[in-house]
Design a protein around this motif. Structure first.
Motif, short mmCIF file in Angstrom:
data_model
loop_
_atom_site.label_atom_id
_atom_site.label_comp_id
_atom_site.label_asym_id
_atom_site.label_seq_id
_atom_site.Cartn_x
_atom_site.Cartn_y
_atom_site.Cartn_z
N PRO A 168 0.77 -1.83 -0.02
CA PRO A 168 -0.13 -0.27 0.15
C PRO A 168 0.56 1.17 0.27
CG PRO A 168 -0.05 -1.09 1.94
CD PRO A 168 1.42 -1.68 1.19
N CYS A 169 1.98 1.37 0.36
CA CYS A 169 3.00 2.22 0.08
C CYS A 169 2.81 3.81 -0.61
CB CYS A 169 4.40 2.07 0.44
SG CYS A 169 5.12 1.84 -0.42
N GLY A 170 2.12 3.43 -2.41
CA GLY A 170 2.57 3.74 -3.34
C GLY A 170 3.70 4.10 -4.05
N ASP A 171 4.79 3.83 -3.64
CA ASP A 171 6.09 4.35 -4.05
C ASP A 171 6.40 3.45 -5.60
OD1 ASP A 171 6.84 5.90 -2.09
OD2 ASP A 171 7.83 4.27 -1.13
N VAL A 172 6.47 4.11 -6.49
CA VAL A 172 6.99 4.44 -8.10
C VAL A 172 8.50 3.35 -7.95
CG1 VAL A 172 7.22 4.87 -10.50
CG2 VAL A 172 4.74 5.43 -8.09
N ARG A 187 10.80 -5.54 0.75
CA ARG A 187 11.25 -4.30 1.29
C ARG A 187 11.14 -3.29 0.10
NH1 ARG A 187 10.58 -3.80 6.65
NH2 ARG A 187 10.56 -5.77 7.58
N CYS A 188 10.59 -2.20 0.16
CA CYS A 188 10.67 -1.50 -0.42
C CYS A 188 11.85 -0.72 -0.09
CB CYS A 188 9.13 0.02 0.01
SG CYS A 188 9.69 0.63 -1.27
N PRO A 189 12.36 -0.33 -1.36
CA PRO A 189 13.85 0.33 -1.11
C PRO A 189 13.61 2.18 -0.94
CG PRO A 189 13.54 -0.07 -3.72
CD PRO A 189 12.40 -0.65 -2.58
N GLN A 190 12.68 2.60 -1.34
CA GLN A 190 12.39 3.95 -0.87
C GLN A 190 11.91 4.01 0.39
OE1 GLN A 190 12.54 5.97 -3.58
NE2 GLN A 190 12.12 7.73 -1.38
N CYS A 191 10.64 3.39 1.19
CA CYS A 191 10.50 4.12 2.20
C CYS A 191 10.79 2.45 3.40
CB CYS A 191 8.74 4.18 2.68
SG CYS A 191 7.56 2.95 1.77
N GLY A 192 11.05 1.38 2.79
CA GLY A 192 11.57 0.48 4.07
C GLY A 192 9.96 -0.12 4.10
#
Ligand SMILES: [Zn+2]
Length: 158
Positions: free
Chosen positions: A77-81, A91-96
């Motif tokens: 759900p973080c929405g990072d592109v 793990r999202c490399p943008q927000c973790g």
């Protein structure tokens, strides 16, 4: 913003659609494009993209949408592109934030295989009573449940 199909929308267009239940001034094509969006939970707000020269640019890795070297995806759900190839360890490399492999949504994919897997994902979510963004849907039929919970003498009166 983006839906479960990985299509992109302006936030204003989504809000206007949700605020126009009578669908005045919408063409059939527009209604078809928006019809699966009934609540804000049916879309995810994207982060890390900028409009640049008539296309979208992903800030992570500085790549443009449609660039052959990078397929852009976003995470629910973080929405990072992000470019697909930077994802590896859940793990999202943008927000973790941690994510499931099924919650990686390809943006504007034309691959029939990818589109089918996105539709299959949405079908699974619907069976789990969830929206595209993972939130639980509100129960639609509370009435019969209330009757079951009512004391037996009240049910007899009905
Ligand atoms: Zn993220």
């Amino acid at each position: 913003m983006s839906d479960y199909k990985g299509h992109l929308f302006n936030k204003e267009a989504i809000l206007e659609w949700l605020l126009t239940p009578g669908r005045e001034d919408y063409t059939k094509a527009q209604i078809a494009k928006f019809s699966h969006i009934r609540r804000l939970d049916d879309v995810v707000e994207l982060h890390g993209v900028k409009e640049h020269a008539n296309t979208l640019k992903c800030e992570y890795g500085d790549v443009a949408l449609g660039e052959a070297s990078a397929k852009l995806v976003y995470l629910v759900p973080c929405g990072d592109v992000l470019p697909r190839q930077v994802l590896s360890d859940g793990r999202c490399p943008q927000c973790g934030a941690s994510y499931q492999e099924t919650d990686v949504i390809a943006i504007n994919s034309s691959s029939a295989k990818v589109i089918k897997s996105l539709k299959d994902r949405m079908t699974r979510l619907q069976q789990e009573m969830r929206h595209h963004n993972g939130k639980l849907r509100r129960k639609l039929k509370p009435k019969p449940e209330r009757m079951e919970e009512a004391p037996p003498n009240k049910i007899r009166k009905l």
